[in-house]
Design a protein around this motif. Structure first.
Motif, PDB file in Angstrom:
ATOM      1  N   GLY A   1      36.641  21.592 -31.999  1.00 38.16           N
ATOM      2  CA  GLY A   1      36.124  22.860 -31.507  1.00 38.16           C
ATOM      3  C   GLY A   1      36.938  23.444 -30.382  1.00 38.16           C
ATOM      4  O   GLY A   1      38.078  23.048 -30.119  1.00 38.16           O
ATOM      5  N   SER A   2      36.332  24.370 -29.677  1.00 35.02           N
ATOM      6  CA  SER A   2      37.024  25.103 -28.614  1.00 35.02           C
ATOM      7  C   SER A   2      36.546  24.731 -27.220  1.00 35.02           C
ATOM      8  O   SER A   2      36.926  25.365 -26.232  1.00 35.02           O
ATOM      9  CB  SER A   2      36.834  26.612 -28.823  1.00 35.02           C
ATOM     10  OG  SER A   2      35.443  26.933 -28.837  1.00 35.02           O
ATOM     11  N   GLY A   3      35.697  23.705 -27.111  1.00 35.02           N
ATOM     12  CA  GLY A   3      35.186  23.303 -25.808  1.00 35.02           C
ATOM     13  C   GLY A   3      36.295  22.851 -24.877  1.00 35.02           C
ATOM     14  O   GLY A   3      37.277  22.228 -25.311  1.00 35.02           O
ATOM     15  N   THR A   4      36.148  23.142 -23.610  1.00 30.40           N
ATOM     16  CA  THR A   4      37.190  22.821 -22.619  1.00 30.40           C
ATOM     17  C   THR A   4      36.915  21.522 -21.867  1.00 30.40           C
ATOM     18  O   THR A   4      37.768  21.050 -21.128  1.00 30.40           O
ATOM     19  CB  THR A   4      37.320  23.963 -21.609  1.00 30.40           C
ATOM     20  OG1 THR A   4      36.057  24.152 -20.943  1.00 30.40           O
ATOM     21  CG2 THR A   4      37.724  25.262 -22.297  1.00 30.40           C
TER      22      THR A   4
ATOM     23  N   SER B   1      32.179  19.589 -29.142  1.00 28.45           N
ATOM     24  CA  SER B   1      33.231  20.577 -28.928  1.00 28.45           C
ATOM     25  C   SER B   1      33.938  20.257 -27.616  1.00 28.45           C
ATOM     26  O   SER B   1      33.359  20.403 -26.528  1.00 28.45           O
ATOM     27  CB  SER B   1      32.643  21.994 -28.883  1.00 28.45           C
ATOM     28  OG  SER B   1      33.664  22.961 -28.764  1.00 28.45           O
TER      29      SER B   1
ATOM     30  N   ASP C   1      30.570  23.754 -26.161  1.00 31.17           N
ATOM     31  CA  ASP C   1      31.357  24.967 -25.899  1.00 31.17           C
ATOM     32  C   ASP C   1      31.054  25.489 -24.509  1.00 31.17           C
ATOM     33  O   ASP C   1      29.888  25.642 -24.136  1.00 31.17           O
ATOM     34  CB  ASP C   1      31.057  26.041 -26.947  1.00 31.17           C
ATOM     35  CG  ASP C   1      31.638  25.707 -28.301  1.00 31.17           C
ATOM     36  OD1 ASP C   1      32.762  25.178 -28.351  1.00 31.17           O
ATOM     37  OD2 ASP C   1      30.959  25.951 -29.311  1.00 31.17           O
ATOM     38  N   SER C   2      32.094  25.740 -23.754  1.00 33.39           N
ATOM     39  CA  SER C   2      31.902  26.245 -22.387  1.00 33.39           C
ATOM     40  C   SER C   2      33.067  27.124 -21.992  1.00 33.39           C
ATOM     41  O   SER C   2      34.106  27.142 -22.625  1.00 33.39           O
ATOM     42  CB  SER C   2      31.772  25.070 -21.418  1.00 33.39           C
ATOM     43  OG  SER C   2      32.885  24.219 -21.464  1.00 33.39           O
TER      44      SER C   2
END
Length: 394
Positions: A71-74, A130, A393-394
Protein backbone atom coordinates in the motif's frame (compact mmCIF):
# COMPACT_ATOMS: atom_id res chain seq x y z
CA UNK A 1 -16.23 1.74 16.37
CA UNK A 2 -13.59 -0.88 15.57
CA UNK A 3 -14.49 -3.13 12.63
CA UNK A 4 -13.12 -6.29 14.20
CA UNK A 5 -13.76 -8.45 11.14
CA UNK A 6 -10.96 -6.85 9.12
CA UNK A 7 -8.20 -7.75 11.62
CA UNK A 8 -6.51 -11.04 12.45
CA UNK A 9 -8.01 -13.42 15.00
CA UNK A 10 -6.46 -16.46 16.63
CA UNK A 11 -8.71 -18.67 14.50
CA UNK A 12 -7.09 -17.23 11.36
CA UNK A 13 -3.69 -18.43 12.52
CA UNK A 14 -4.99 -21.84 13.55
CA UNK A 15 -5.16 -22.70 9.83
CA UNK A 16 -1.36 -23.05 9.67
CA UNK A 17 -0.92 -24.36 13.22
CA UNK A 18 0.13 -27.85 12.15
CA UNK A 19 2.67 -26.54 9.64
CA UNK A 20 4.10 -24.07 12.15
CA UNK A 21 4.27 -26.69 14.89
CA UNK A 22 6.42 -28.81 12.58
CA UNK A 23 8.68 -25.79 12.03
CA UNK A 24 8.97 -25.14 15.77
CA UNK A 25 9.83 -28.76 16.52
CA UNK A 26 12.41 -28.79 13.71
CA UNK A 27 14.10 -25.73 15.20
CA UNK A 28 13.90 -27.30 18.65
CA UNK A 29 15.67 -30.43 17.44
CA UNK A 30 18.48 -28.42 15.83
CA UNK A 31 19.59 -25.79 18.38
CA UNK A 32 22.50 -23.46 17.76
CA UNK A 33 24.26 -21.39 20.39
CA UNK A 34 24.81 -17.64 20.35
CA UNK A 35 26.86 -16.49 17.33
CA UNK A 36 26.52 -19.98 15.79
CA UNK A 37 22.98 -19.67 14.32
CA UNK A 38 24.05 -20.23 10.70
CA UNK A 39 21.58 -23.00 9.84
CA UNK A 40 18.75 -21.40 11.80
CA UNK A 41 19.29 -18.11 9.98
CA UNK A 42 19.37 -19.90 6.62
CA UNK A 43 16.14 -21.74 7.46
CA UNK A 44 14.40 -18.50 8.45
CA UNK A 45 15.65 -16.62 5.40
CA UNK A 46 14.47 -19.36 3.04
CA UNK A 47 10.99 -19.34 4.57
CA UNK A 48 10.72 -15.56 4.30
CA UNK A 49 11.85 -15.55 0.67
CA UNK A 50 9.32 -18.24 -0.20
CA UNK A 51 6.56 -15.97 1.11
CA UNK A 52 7.72 -12.95 -0.89
CA UNK A 53 9.78 -10.99 1.62
CA UNK A 54 12.83 -8.95 0.71
CA UNK A 55 15.44 -10.68 2.87
CA UNK A 56 18.74 -9.37 4.19
CA UNK A 57 21.09 -11.71 6.04
CA UNK A 58 24.37 -11.38 7.93
CA UNK A 59 23.32 -8.35 10.00
CA UNK A 60 25.47 -8.19 13.11
CA UNK A 61 26.47 -11.81 12.61
CA UNK A 62 23.65 -14.18 11.73
CA UNK A 63 20.85 -11.61 11.98
CA UNK A 64 18.05 -11.75 9.40
CA UNK A 65 15.53 -9.07 8.43
CA UNK A 66 12.54 -9.74 6.22
CA UNK A 67 10.91 -6.62 4.77
CA UNK A 68 7.48 -6.43 3.16
CA UNK A 69 5.92 -3.27 1.76
CA UNK A 70 2.23 -2.92 0.97
CA UNK A 71 0.00 0.00 0.00
CA UNK A 72 0.82 3.67 0.31
CA UNK A 73 1.16 3.93 4.10
CA UNK A 74 4.20 5.85 5.31
CA UNK A 75 4.61 4.17 8.69
CA UNK A 76 7.06 1.35 9.37
CA UNK A 77 7.00 -1.32 12.06
CA UNK A 78 9.65 -3.66 13.48
CA UNK A 79 8.83 -6.99 15.15
CA UNK A 80 11.65 -8.97 16.72
CA UNK A 81 12.27 -12.62 17.64
CA UNK A 82 15.43 -14.24 19.01
CA UNK A 83 16.92 -17.43 17.56
CA UNK A 84 19.75 -18.77 19.76
CA UNK A 85 19.80 -21.75 22.11
CA UNK A 86 21.58 -22.46 25.39
CA UNK A 87 24.52 -24.69 26.43
CA UNK A 88 22.23 -27.07 28.33
CA UNK A 89 21.72 -30.82 28.04
CA UNK A 90 18.00 -31.31 27.33
CA UNK A 91 16.07 -33.71 29.61
CA UNK A 92 12.55 -33.53 28.16
CA UNK A 93 12.53 -36.98 26.54
CA UNK A 94 10.51 -35.56 23.65
CA UNK A 95 10.65 -37.23 20.22
CA UNK A 96 11.90 -33.93 18.79
CA UNK A 97 14.39 -33.25 21.59
CA UNK A 98 17.72 -31.66 20.76
CA UNK A 99 19.87 -33.78 18.49
CA UNK A 100 23.00 -31.94 19.64
CA UNK A 101 24.64 -32.95 22.90
CA UNK A 102 24.92 -30.05 25.32
CA UNK A 103 22.73 -27.62 23.36
CA UNK A 104 19.01 -27.01 23.81
CA UNK A 105 16.25 -24.48 23.25
CA UNK A 106 15.61 -24.19 26.97
CA UNK A 107 14.44 -20.57 26.81
CA UNK A 108 11.86 -20.86 24.02
CA UNK A 109 13.62 -18.94 21.29
CA UNK A 110 12.57 -21.67 18.89
CA UNK A 111 8.99 -20.74 19.78
CA UNK A 112 9.58 -17.00 19.46
CA UNK A 113 11.08 -17.52 16.00
CA UNK A 114 8.17 -19.72 14.92
CA UNK A 115 5.55 -17.30 16.23
CA UNK A 116 7.05 -14.53 14.10
CA UNK A 117 7.35 -16.84 11.09
CA UNK A 118 3.69 -17.78 11.44
CA UNK A 119 2.76 -14.09 11.48
CA UNK A 120 5.07 -13.50 8.51
CA UNK A 121 3.28 -16.14 6.45
CA UNK A 122 -0.17 -14.79 7.34
CA UNK A 123 0.70 -11.15 6.66
CA UNK A 124 2.33 -12.00 3.31
CA UNK A 125 -0.74 -13.99 2.31
CA UNK A 126 -3.42 -11.51 3.45
CA UNK A 127 -1.56 -8.17 3.06
CA UNK A 128 -4.16 -6.30 5.08
CA UNK A 129 -1.80 -3.49 6.05
CA UNK A 130 -0.39 -0.37 4.47
CA UNK A 131 3.22 0.57 5.10
CA UNK A 132 6.52 -1.21 5.71
CA UNK A 133 6.86 -4.32 7.85
CA UNK A 134 10.35 -5.25 9.14
CA UNK A 135 10.67 -8.65 10.77
CA UNK A 136 13.89 -8.95 12.82
CA UNK A 137 15.25 -12.41 13.59
CA UNK A 138 18.02 -11.76 16.07
CA UNK A 139 20.94 -14.02 17.01
CA UNK A 140 22.82 -14.18 20.30
CA UNK A 141 20.28 -12.86 22.80
CA UNK A 142 21.95 -15.02 25.44
CA UNK A 143 25.43 -13.61 24.76
CA UNK A 144 26.22 -11.25 27.60
CA UNK A 145 28.33 -8.24 26.67
CA UNK A 146 28.35 -9.00 22.96
CA UNK A 147 24.71 -9.66 22.26
CA UNK A 148 22.90 -9.94 18.97
CA UNK A 149 20.86 -6.80 19.58
CA UNK A 150 24.01 -4.78 20.17
CA UNK A 151 25.70 -6.19 17.09
CA UNK A 152 22.70 -5.71 14.81
CA UNK A 153 22.27 -2.12 15.97
CA UNK A 154 25.99 -1.44 15.48
CA UNK A 155 25.63 -2.90 11.98
CA UNK A 156 23.10 -0.18 11.14
CA UNK A 157 19.89 -2.13 11.79
CA UNK A 158 17.62 0.86 12.29
CA UNK A 159 19.37 3.01 9.69
CA UNK A 160 18.95 0.29 7.06
CA UNK A 161 15.46 -0.69 8.25
CA UNK A 162 13.90 2.41 9.85
CA UNK A 163 10.87 1.87 12.05
CA UNK A 164 8.46 4.03 13.99
CA UNK A 165 8.25 1.44 16.78
CA UNK A 166 9.65 -1.96 17.72
CA UNK A 167 7.92 -4.76 19.61
CA UNK A 168 9.16 -8.04 21.11
CA UNK A 169 7.73 -11.05 22.93
CA UNK A 170 8.92 -13.65 25.43
CA UNK A 171 7.17 -16.70 26.81
CA UNK A 172 6.48 -16.83 30.55
CA UNK A 173 6.41 -20.15 32.46
CA UNK A 174 3.93 -20.11 35.34
CA UNK A 175 1.40 -18.01 33.45
CA UNK A 176 -1.47 -19.85 31.74
CA UNK A 177 -1.26 -20.40 28.00
CA UNK A 178 -3.12 -17.77 26.02
CA UNK A 179 -2.59 -15.13 28.71
CA UNK A 180 -0.42 -12.02 28.36
CA UNK A 181 1.39 -9.69 30.77
CA UNK A 182 2.61 -6.16 30.03
CA UNK A 183 3.49 -3.01 31.94
CA UNK A 184 4.58 0.49 30.90
CA UNK A 185 7.99 1.73 31.97
CA UNK A 186 10.64 -0.54 33.51
CA UNK A 187 9.74 -4.23 33.27
CA UNK A 188 12.98 -6.27 33.19
CA UNK A 189 16.18 -5.49 35.02
CA UNK A 190 19.49 -4.06 33.97
CA UNK A 191 22.17 -6.70 34.48
CA UNK A 192 25.71 -5.79 35.50
CA UNK A 193 28.60 -7.91 36.72
CA UNK A 194 31.63 -7.24 38.87
CA UNK A 195 34.79 -9.20 39.52
CA UNK A 196 36.63 -8.13 42.69
CA UNK A 197 40.16 -9.37 43.21
CA UNK A 198 41.63 -9.06 46.71
CA UNK A 199 45.43 -8.76 46.71
CA UNK A 200 47.02 -9.95 49.94
CA UNK A 201 50.34 -11.44 50.91
CA UNK A 202 50.86 -15.17 50.70
CA UNK A 203 52.39 -17.23 53.44
CA UNK A 204 52.37 -20.40 55.52
CA UNK A 205 49.05 -21.34 57.12
CA UNK A 206 50.84 -21.80 60.47
CA UNK A 207 52.17 -18.22 60.45
CA UNK A 208 49.17 -16.02 59.48
CA UNK A 209 50.67 -13.01 61.27
CA UNK A 210 53.35 -12.88 58.57
CA UNK A 211 50.80 -12.87 55.74
CA UNK A 212 47.83 -10.79 54.65
CA UNK A 213 45.00 -13.24 54.16
CA UNK A 214 42.90 -12.31 51.09
CA UNK A 215 40.36 -15.06 51.82
CA UNK A 216 39.41 -13.52 55.16
CA UNK A 217 39.09 -10.12 53.48
CA UNK A 218 37.00 -11.60 50.68
CA UNK A 219 34.66 -13.35 53.12
CA UNK A 220 34.25 -10.16 55.09
CA UNK A 221 33.43 -8.34 51.88
CA UNK A 222 30.79 -10.92 50.94
CA UNK A 223 29.02 -10.25 54.24
CA UNK A 224 29.35 -6.47 53.86
CA UNK A 225 27.88 -6.58 50.35
CA UNK A 226 24.62 -7.89 51.83
CA UNK A 227 24.03 -4.38 53.18
CA UNK A 228 24.19 -2.66 49.79
CA UNK A 229 20.52 -3.24 49.01
CA UNK A 230 19.17 -3.44 52.57
CA UNK A 231 20.85 -0.24 53.79
CA UNK A 232 21.57 1.87 50.69
CA UNK A 233 18.51 1.41 48.47
CA UNK A 234 15.09 2.94 49.10
CA UNK A 235 12.89 0.09 50.42
CA UNK A 236 10.21 0.99 47.87
CA UNK A 237 12.69 0.31 45.05
CA UNK A 238 14.05 -3.01 43.81
CA UNK A 239 17.63 -4.19 43.36
CA UNK A 240 19.62 -7.41 43.67
CA UNK A 241 23.29 -7.96 44.52
CA UNK A 242 24.29 -11.63 44.42
CA UNK A 243 27.75 -13.08 45.02
CA UNK A 244 27.78 -16.03 42.66
CA UNK A 245 31.39 -17.16 42.95
CA UNK A 246 34.28 -16.97 45.38
CA UNK A 247 37.72 -18.47 44.75
CA UNK A 248 40.96 -18.39 46.65
CA UNK A 249 43.81 -20.76 47.36
CA UNK A 250 44.53 -24.37 46.45
CA UNK A 251 45.95 -25.95 49.60
CA UNK A 252 44.92 -26.12 53.25
CA UNK A 253 48.36 -25.12 54.50
CA UNK A 254 48.95 -22.13 52.22
CA UNK A 255 47.61 -18.60 52.57
CA UNK A 256 47.25 -17.46 48.94
CA UNK A 257 48.29 -14.15 47.41
CA UNK A 258 44.84 -13.42 45.99
CA UNK A 259 41.15 -14.21 46.33
CA UNK A 260 38.39 -13.35 43.91
CA UNK A 261 34.62 -12.89 44.10
CA UNK A 262 32.12 -12.41 41.28
CA UNK A 263 28.85 -10.54 41.55
CA UNK A 264 25.63 -10.23 39.59
CA UNK A 265 23.87 -6.88 40.02
CA UNK A 266 20.27 -6.16 38.93
CA UNK A 267 18.36 -2.86 38.96
CA UNK A 268 15.39 -1.11 37.36
CA UNK A 269 16.42 2.54 37.65
CA UNK A 270 19.41 4.46 36.26
CA UNK A 271 20.04 6.31 39.52
CA UNK A 272 19.94 3.12 41.58
CA UNK A 273 22.17 1.42 39.03
CA UNK A 274 24.79 4.12 39.58
CA UNK A 275 24.40 3.97 43.36
CA UNK A 276 24.91 0.21 43.38
CA UNK A 277 28.20 0.54 41.52
CA UNK A 278 29.36 3.34 43.82
CA UNK A 279 28.57 1.38 47.00
CA UNK A 280 30.12 -1.88 45.73
CA UNK A 281 33.33 -0.11 44.76
CA UNK A 282 33.51 1.77 48.08
CA UNK A 283 32.96 -1.37 50.15
CA UNK A 284 35.50 -3.36 48.15
CA UNK A 285 38.23 -0.77 48.65
CA UNK A 286 37.46 -0.04 52.30
CA UNK A 287 37.04 -3.65 53.44
CA UNK A 288 40.25 -4.68 51.69
CA UNK A 289 42.11 -1.75 53.22
CA UNK A 290 40.78 -2.64 56.65
CA UNK A 291 42.45 -6.02 56.29
CA UNK A 292 45.69 -4.56 55.02
CA UNK A 293 44.96 -5.80 51.52
CA UNK A 294 44.15 -4.14 48.20
CA UNK A 295 41.09 -4.51 45.97
CA UNK A 296 40.87 -4.38 42.18
CA UNK A 297 37.31 -3.95 40.89
CA UNK A 298 36.38 -4.85 37.31
CA UNK A 299 32.80 -3.54 36.99
CA UNK A 300 31.03 -4.26 33.70
CA UNK A 301 27.78 -2.60 32.68
CA UNK A 302 25.66 -5.18 30.91
CA UNK A 303 22.17 -5.22 29.47
CA UNK A 304 20.14 -2.09 30.31
CA UNK A 305 16.62 -1.98 31.71
CA UNK A 306 13.79 -3.14 29.46
CA UNK A 307 11.62 -0.03 29.63
CA UNK A 308 8.39 0.00 27.65
CA UNK A 309 7.22 3.34 26.26
CA UNK A 310 3.78 4.32 27.53
CA UNK A 311 1.92 4.61 24.23
CA UNK A 312 3.31 1.40 22.73
CA UNK A 313 2.69 -0.59 25.93
CA UNK A 314 -0.93 0.56 25.93
CA UNK A 315 -1.24 -0.23 22.22
CA UNK A 316 -0.03 -3.83 22.48
CA UNK A 317 -2.14 -4.30 25.63
CA UNK A 318 -5.18 -3.23 23.60
CA UNK A 319 -4.33 -5.64 20.78
CA UNK A 320 -3.85 -8.53 23.22
CA UNK A 321 -7.12 -7.70 24.99
CA UNK A 322 -8.99 -7.70 21.67
CA UNK A 323 -7.60 -11.17 20.90
CA UNK A 324 -7.99 -13.03 24.20
CA UNK A 325 -10.18 -10.75 26.31
CA UNK A 326 -9.05 -8.18 28.89
CA UNK A 327 -9.40 -10.72 31.70
CA UNK A 328 -6.43 -12.62 30.20
CA UNK A 329 -4.13 -9.58 29.97
CA UNK A 330 -2.50 -8.75 33.29
CA UNK A 331 0.08 -6.36 34.70
CA UNK A 332 3.54 -7.87 34.50
CA UNK A 333 5.50 -7.83 37.77
CA UNK A 334 9.03 -6.50 37.73
CA UNK A 335 11.26 -9.29 36.40
CA UNK A 336 14.84 -9.37 37.74
CA UNK A 337 16.01 -11.25 34.65
CA UNK A 338 17.46 -9.28 31.76
CA UNK A 339 16.78 -9.19 28.02
CA UNK A 340 18.86 -7.57 25.28
CA UNK A 341 15.72 -6.26 23.55
CA UNK A 342 16.41 -3.38 25.95
CA UNK A 343 19.03 -2.08 23.49
CA UNK A 344 16.38 -1.78 20.78
CA UNK A 345 14.07 0.08 23.16
CA UNK A 346 16.87 2.58 23.74
CA UNK A 347 16.77 3.37 20.00
CA UNK A 348 13.03 3.29 19.27
CA UNK A 349 9.73 3.55 21.14
CA UNK A 350 8.26 0.14 21.67
CA UNK A 351 7.21 -2.55 24.11
CA UNK A 352 8.03 -6.07 25.25
CA UNK A 353 5.20 -8.44 26.21
CA UNK A 354 5.11 -11.80 28.02
CA UNK A 355 3.01 -14.74 26.76
CA UNK A 356 2.07 -17.49 29.21
CA UNK A 357 3.79 -20.82 28.60
CA UNK A 358 1.58 -22.77 31.01
CA UNK A 359 1.10 -23.04 34.76
CA UNK A 360 3.00 -26.33 34.93
CA UNK A 361 5.77 -25.32 32.51
CA UNK A 362 9.34 -25.95 33.60
CA UNK A 363 11.24 -22.74 34.19
CA UNK A 364 13.38 -20.93 31.66
CA UNK A 365 16.93 -22.30 31.32
CA UNK A 366 15.76 -25.59 32.85
CA UNK A 367 16.75 -28.83 31.03
CA UNK A 368 13.10 -29.97 31.15
CA UNK A 369 11.70 -26.75 29.62
CA UNK A 370 9.76 -26.86 26.34
CA UNK A 371 7.90 -24.11 24.49
CA UNK A 372 4.14 -24.67 24.31
CA UNK A 373 3.04 -25.17 20.69
CA UNK A 374 -0.46 -24.10 21.70
CA UNK A 375 0.97 -20.58 21.90
CA UNK A 376 1.99 -20.38 18.23
CA UNK A 377 -1.35 -19.14 16.83
CA UNK A 378 -1.89 -16.89 19.86
CA UNK A 379 1.45 -15.10 19.52
CA UNK A 380 1.22 -15.04 15.72
CA UNK A 381 -2.26 -13.52 15.87
CA UNK A 382 -0.92 -10.85 18.22
CA UNK A 383 1.82 -9.87 15.75
CA UNK A 384 -0.53 -10.05 12.77
CA UNK A 385 -3.26 -7.94 14.31
CA UNK A 386 -0.72 -5.47 15.71
CA UNK A 387 0.80 -5.00 12.24
CA UNK A 388 -2.65 -4.55 10.68
CA UNK A 389 -3.63 -1.98 13.30
CA UNK A 390 -0.28 -0.15 13.31
CA UNK A 391 0.39 0.01 9.57
CA UNK A 392 -2.44 2.06 8.09
CA UNK A 393 -2.73 4.70 5.40
CA UNK A 394 -1.54 8.00 6.79
Amino acid sequence: MLNDDVYAHIADLEKTHEEMTAIRQHLHAHPELSHEEEETARFVADKLRSWGYEVTTGIGGHGVVGRLREGSGTKSLALRADMDALPIQEETGLPYASKTVGKAHSCGHDGHTTVLLAAAEYLARTRRFSGTLNLIFQPAEEASGNSGAQRMIADGLFQRFPADAVFGLHNHPGLAEGHFMIRPGPMMAASDTATITILGKGGHASRPHLAIDPIVAACSLVVSLQTVVSRSIDPTQTAVVTVGAIHGGDAANVIPETAMIRLSIRSFDAGIRNLLEERIRTLAFSVAEGHGAEAIVDYVRGTPVVSNSEAEAEFIKTIASELVGPEKVGVCPLIPGSEDFAYMLEKLPGAFIRLGNGIESAGLHNPKYNFSDANIPVGAALWSRLAERFLIDS
